[in-house]
Design a protein around this motif. Structure first.
Motif, PDB file in Angstrom:
ATOM      1  N   UNK A  90      54.594  90.983  32.325  1.00 38.59           N
ATOM      2  CA  UNK A  90      54.440  92.358  33.209  1.00 38.59           C
ATOM      3  C   UNK A  90      54.584  92.274  34.557  1.00 38.59           C
ATOM      4  N   UNK A  91      54.365  91.037  35.004  1.00 41.68           N
ATOM      5  CA  UNK A  91      54.543  90.839  36.655  1.00 41.68           C
ATOM      6  C   UNK A  91      56.046  91.013  36.725  1.00 41.68           C
ATOM      7  N   UNK A 119      50.722  87.499  31.739  1.00 42.39           N
ATOM      8  CA  UNK A 119      50.596  87.637  33.088  1.00 42.39           C
ATOM      9  C   UNK A 119      51.619  86.128  33.631  1.00 42.39           C
ATOM     10  N   UNK A 120      52.127  85.507  32.969  1.00 41.45           N
ATOM     11  CA  UNK A 120      52.757  84.518  33.665  1.00 41.45           C
ATOM     12  C   UNK A 120      54.364  84.850  33.508  1.00 41.45           C
ATOM     13  N   UNK A 121      55.207  84.107  34.421  1.00 41.97           N
ATOM     14  CA  UNK A 121      56.541  84.689  34.615  1.00 41.97           C
ATOM     15  C   UNK A 121      57.564  84.668  33.255  1.00 41.97           C
ATOM     16  N   UNK A 141      47.825  90.360  40.650  1.00 37.26           N
ATOM     17  CA  UNK A 141      47.571  91.806  40.710  1.00 37.26           C
ATOM     18  C   UNK A 141      47.940  92.309  39.161  1.00 37.26           C
ATOM     19  N   UNK A 142      47.910  91.353  38.223  1.00 37.99           N
ATOM     20  CA  UNK A 142      47.940  91.749  36.922  1.00 37.99           C
ATOM     21  C   UNK A 142      46.910  92.881  36.366  1.00 37.99           C
ATOM     22  N   UNK A 148      47.541 100.483  35.909  1.00 40.48           N
ATOM     23  CA  UNK A 148      48.511 101.657  35.992  1.00 40.48           C
ATOM     24  C   UNK A 148      49.279 101.773  34.791  1.00 40.48           C
ATOM     25  N   UNK A 149      49.645 100.846  34.100  1.00 40.61           N
ATOM     26  CA  UNK A 149      50.590 100.903  32.797  1.00 40.61           C
ATOM     27  C   UNK A 149      49.571 101.487  31.753  1.00 40.61           C
TER      28      UNK A 149
END
Length: 348
Positions: A90-91, A119-121, A141-142, A148-149
């Protein structure tokens, strides 16, 4: 730990597939996508529950970087198996774009789409910069991104804030899973009452603590009234223990190459991994791949039952990074025989 599943037998839980769409030495992404669809069609026939694809970038041995597009390809070529992401990182994305993509998928393939989030890249820092443009984001900020999602799908979660609408997306029920290889997402999934998937296939030592943390922090929600945990594990099955051990050297080489910073396609199996690795590297492999279940039908059955007892998993997601596509398909067929899924599909 084994009290969690009250001694569930292998035929009492669900099994799913995580496919990294491997690009093998001398192969192409086009070939990988053909193989992915072929494996998905077999998995559907053998009663696997879901088929997930993972977002990785800048990796010459993984073809599924545009994960949503590959999900559409697989969902279009199958008819009932659930298809989803394991996961979307997600980030790397705007929450709105992911809501629209998965709203589109759910509109095209109703009732069959899962949205697993990490939440990892899923890449290195350089690649993360190329993807994000906004270099300040590092996954901290995950939880806010996740809120938001979720509000794009269910505007009642937006707490009265006027917001942009996800069309398609709004009002659709796309199950959201949190994926993790440590405690952070385990705790967050528990607090939000969401299903949780743990990456035991590369983080074996954190498996039991994360599962425990998830269950302890679980709060019932409108999604789940009790915890639901899936565990990803490398399972490589073949006719004999020796053959399975040989097939697994492809996975071991993949991790060796990652440790060495050697970016290459998936390598063919070798007779003895000890000839390729130092003692230090072999210890590192054990650290990362220690929970892998490798062997003949009997061996895999025994090891898998122990793994299910230890983790209390509600569902197992099997990964098989095998060089030869036919051998990879056969590995999933053997697993379907061990777990009784194949019998059920033949009785229908």
């Amino acid at each position: 730990m084994s009290d969690h599943n009250n001694g569930k037998q292998l035929n009492e839980i669900k099994y799913s597939v995580l496919d990294l769409s491997p690009i093998v030495l001398g192969g192409s992404a086009a070939e990988s996508f053909r193989n992915t669809l072929d494996l998905a069609q077999h998995a559907e026939k053998w009663n696997y529950n879901r088929y997930w694809l993972a977002e990785h970038h800048n990796m010459p041995f993984i073809a599924s970087s545009a994960t949503s597009v590959v999900i559409a390809h697989v969902a279009n070529g199958t008819s009932k198996i659930r298809v989803g992401s394991g996961g979307i990182m997600l980030p790397n994305h705007s929450s709105l774009v992911i809501a629209e993509q998965f709203g589109t998928l759910e509109s095209l393939f109703p009732g069959r789409i899962d949205l697993g989030l990490g939440r990892a890249p899923g890449s290195d820092q350089r690649t993360a910069r190329a993807l994000r443009r906004d270099t300040g984001r590092n996954g901290d900020d995950f939880p806010e991104q996740l809120d938001e999602l979720r509000a794009y799908f269910d505007p009642s979660l937006a707490e009265g804030k006027a917001q942009v609408r996800a069309i398609p997306g709004e009002g659709l029920n796309v199950p959201i899973w949190l994926l993790g290889s440590s405690g952070f997402s385990a705790q967050l999934a528990g607090q939000l009452g969401l299903p949780f998937a743990f990456a035991s296939h590369f983080s074996p030592n954190n498996t039991l603590p994360a599962m425990d943390l998830y269950r302890r922090s679980f709060q019932p929600s409108k999604v789940l009234d009790k915890p639901y945990a899936m565990v990803g594990v490398n399972i490589i099955a073949a006719d004999t223990d020796e053959e399975a051990t040989r097939l697994a050297t492809t996975l071991q080489q993949q991790f060796l190459n990652l440790i060495r910073g050697n970016e290459v396609q998936l390598q063919p199996p070798v007779d003895d991994i000890k000839e390729l690795a130092s003692a230090y590297e072999l210890a590192a492999l054990q650290q990362q791949l220690g929970s892998s279940i490798i062997g003949s039908k009997e061996t895999v059955k025994d090891k898998l039952q122990k793994f299910v007892n230890d983790t209390g998993a509600d569902e197992i997601m099997a990964i098989a990074q095998v060089f030869d596509h036919k051998a990879r398909v056969q590995s999933f067929e053997i697993l379907a025989e061990i777990t009784g899924q194949k019998d059920r599909s033949e009785q229908k």
